[in-house]
Design a protein around this motif. Structure first.
Motif, mmCIF file in Angstrom:
data_model
loop_
_atom_site.group_PDB
_atom_site.id
_atom_site.type_symbol
_atom_site.label_atom_id
_atom_site.label_comp_id
_atom_site.label_asym_id
_atom_site.label_seq_id
_atom_site.Cartn_x
_atom_site.Cartn_y
_atom_site.Cartn_z
ATOM 1 N N UNK A 67 56.857 32.505 43.209
ATOM 2 C CA UNK A 67 55.652 32.895 43.081
ATOM 3 C C UNK A 67 55.028 32.725 41.550
ATOM 4 N N UNK A 68 55.898 33.748 40.791
ATOM 5 C CA UNK A 68 55.577 33.739 39.266
ATOM 6 C C UNK A 68 55.292 32.318 38.634
ATOM 7 N N UNK A 89 47.737 41.353 38.062
ATOM 8 C CA UNK A 89 48.074 40.031 38.323
ATOM 9 C C UNK A 89 49.642 39.906 38.786
ATOM 10 N N UNK A 90 50.489 40.379 37.907
ATOM 11 C CA UNK A 90 51.860 40.199 38.185
ATOM 12 C C UNK A 90 52.316 41.069 39.419
ATOM 13 N N UNK A 91 51.516 42.114 39.753
ATOM 14 C CA UNK A 91 52.062 43.102 40.764
ATOM 15 C C UNK A 91 51.301 42.262 42.101
ATOM 16 N N UNK A 92 50.105 41.704 42.128
ATOM 17 C CA UNK A 92 49.540 41.160 43.215
ATOM 18 C C UNK A 92 50.286 39.819 43.634
ATOM 19 N N UNK A 101 48.947 33.817 32.409
ATOM 20 C CA UNK A 101 48.684 33.663 31.081
ATOM 21 C C UNK A 101 47.181 33.855 30.598
ATOM 22 N N UNK A 102 46.499 33.577 31.356
ATOM 23 C CA UNK A 102 45.043 33.754 31.522
ATOM 24 C C UNK A 102 44.457 35.203 31.357
ATOM 25 N N UNK A 103 45.260 36.011 32.422
ATOM 26 C CA UNK A 103 45.110 37.395 32.359
ATOM 27 C C UNK A 103 45.700 37.882 31.068
ATOM 28 N N UNK A 104 46.841 37.650 30.563
ATOM 29 C CA UNK A 104 47.157 38.144 29.440
ATOM 30 C C UNK A 104 46.569 37.777 28.132
ATOM 31 N N UNK A 105 45.927 36.687 28.391
ATOM 32 C CA UNK A 105 44.959 36.674 26.999
ATOM 33 C C UNK A 105 43.885 37.618 26.849
ATOM 34 N N UNK A 106 43.358 38.178 27.959
ATOM 35 C CA UNK A 106 42.453 39.099 27.914
ATOM 36 C C UNK A 106 43.228 40.360 27.324
ATOM 37 N N UNK A 107 44.364 40.653 27.679
ATOM 38 C CA UNK A 107 44.941 41.896 27.147
ATOM 39 C C UNK A 107 45.354 41.623 25.656
ATOM 40 N N UNK A 108 45.545 40.594 25.233
ATOM 41 C CA UNK A 108 45.851 40.471 23.920
ATOM 42 C C UNK A 108 44.663 40.338 22.866
ATOM 43 N N UNK A 109 43.653 39.814 23.440
ATOM 44 C CA UNK A 109 42.306 39.835 22.870
ATOM 45 C C UNK A 109 42.012 41.680 22.604
#
Length: 418
Positions: A39-40, A159-162, A48-56
């Motif tokens: 699933x990952x 998103x990872x948990x979901x 990656x899209x969700x992580x981009x938000x955290x990186x920004x």
């Protein structure tokens, strides 16, 4: 939002799930772990899209280069997380293993078997891969888990948990086996640390501030992990080329992890020969050096270290240097400032090596090797949930066995105690 009621609902789900998880057969847990891995990979673009938000958000908050590196998820790291899930699936299941059996004088047969801890609460910072690693290990060891990650990784963790929770439940694991605290309010953590009725053990993983807060405020049993103010002592008998290579590796290979070194202690008899050549290479690698007055006399261009420097886990390309009279000075310094994580001596003196091994109080003590090896996979344990720096109930890399406990089972034939 009623924080307490919200956490109680999470706790009830996890507690109910833990009873079912404790008796889940190994093949069911393995099937779920493999499905989580698939699933990952299937959802890597969304991750990656969700992580981009955290990186920004991290850049806007001024996180250092190395903290941003801890936060980053790319295709390779997602693959590594998926591979980690498959590796955990391949590991031997400790649940149900019989540790030993014996008979007493009154003919009772007594045994000790491995059983899950129950509900594990994880409070952690920065690294979203911990979300997947912790869930995988808790599941394989028959536990349920409540995860509370750091604010800086909220989008990635959510998103990872979901993704992994959906895959786990669809493949035979109970609802509540993986629960996630979506709220980043610190009040949630304070309440979580008092959820004794539902959480059996708390494992904090992060910086000293987080770990000390949990240890000092939790009413639930805590396993301390992570804080690594690690040292290397260069003995007067050391192979200086070996010492140089080990110091460079232990400081620069990945500076923002808990088994990277923060201070080197150098015997006065080799300091003048060793420090200039080491400093030249470290400075070229971008390391800022801070030293005692004796080391500053040798390296005039470095900063003078303060008392605070000796006690600091930098998690950055900063290294403190202290010249010591002998192994006695090195041992005393480590006892005063160390965090019981990983300590090393570089020496060709067998007597000194054995003394260091015996006298240093740490989860991992090395002779002529980098502290960067303090890791479950490097030790041959497989994956780990963290490095325990305390003495109860486990110490060092915490793998599957360390996420279980012992149950005593007794077979009788009608015996009564007189």
């Amino acid at each position: 939002m009623n924080v307490k009621q919200y956490l109680i609902e999470k706790g009830k789900l996890a507690k109910s799930a833990s009873r079912k998880m404790a008796i889940k057969e190994t093949h069911v847990k393995n099937t779920a772990l493999k499905a989580m891995a698939e699933a990952l990979m299937e959802n890597k673009n969304s991750i990656i899209s969700a992580n981009i938000k955290d990186m920004e958000n991290g850049r806007q908050k001024g996180l250092s280069q190395y903290m941003l590196d801890r936060l980053l998820l790319n295709e390779k790291r997602i693959y590594d997380m998926a591979n980690g899930l498959n590796e955990v699936a391949s590991l031997r299941d400790p649940v149900g293993e019989v540790e030993k059996m014996w008979r007493t004088e009154n003919n009772l047969q007594i045994g000790q078997i491995r059983v899950p801890l129950g509900v594990i609460g994880m409070i952690y910072e920065s690294r979203p891969n911990v979300t997947v690693d912790a869930a995988a290990l808790c599941i394989k060891a028959g536990n349920s888990v409540i995860l509370r990650g750091g604010t800086e990784a909220i989008n990635s963790n959510t998103i990872l948990v979901n993704i992994i929770k959906k895959a786990a439940i669809e493949n035979g694991l109970p609802q509540g086996c993986i629960e996630f605290i979506e709220f980043t309010d610190r009040q949630v953590v304070k309440e979580m640390m008092r959820l004794n009725e539902y959480i059996d053990v708390l494992i904090p993983r992060g910086g000293a501030g987080l770990i000390n807060s949990v240890v000092n405020n939790a009413t639930i049993p805590v396993i301390k992990t992570g804080v690594g103010n690690c040292h290397i002592y260069i003995d007067e008998s050391a192979d200086l080329k070996m010492a140089e290579d080990i110091v460079i590796n232990a400081k620069t290979q990945r500076p923002a992890v808990c088994n990277a070194i923060e201070t080197i202690l150098v015997n006065k008899n080799v300091a003048k020969k060793f420090l200039p050549q080491l400093a030249e290479k470290l400075i070229k690698l971008g390391v800022e050096l801070r030293g005692c007055s004796a080391s500053k006399n040798i390296l005039s261009n470095i900063k003078l270290a303060s008392e605070e420097d000796w006690a600091t886990e930098y998690l950055d390309l900063i290294l403190a240097i202290k010249v010591v009279e002998s192994i006695d000075g090195a041992i005393e310094h480590i006892y005063k400032y160390g965090t019981n994580h990983s300590e090393a001596i570089i020496t060709n003196d067998y007597k000194n090596s054995q003394r260091f091994l015996k006298e240093i109080d740490a989860a991992a003590v090395y002779v002529n090797a980098s502290t960067r090896f303090t890791d479950g996979s490097q030790f041959g344990f497989g994956a780990e949930i963290g490095i325990s720096t305390q003495k109860l109930h486990t110490r060092g890399p915490m793998g599957l066995k360390e996420l279980t406990t012992i149950k005593n089972i007794i077979y009788g034939e009608g015996q009564i105690r007189e």
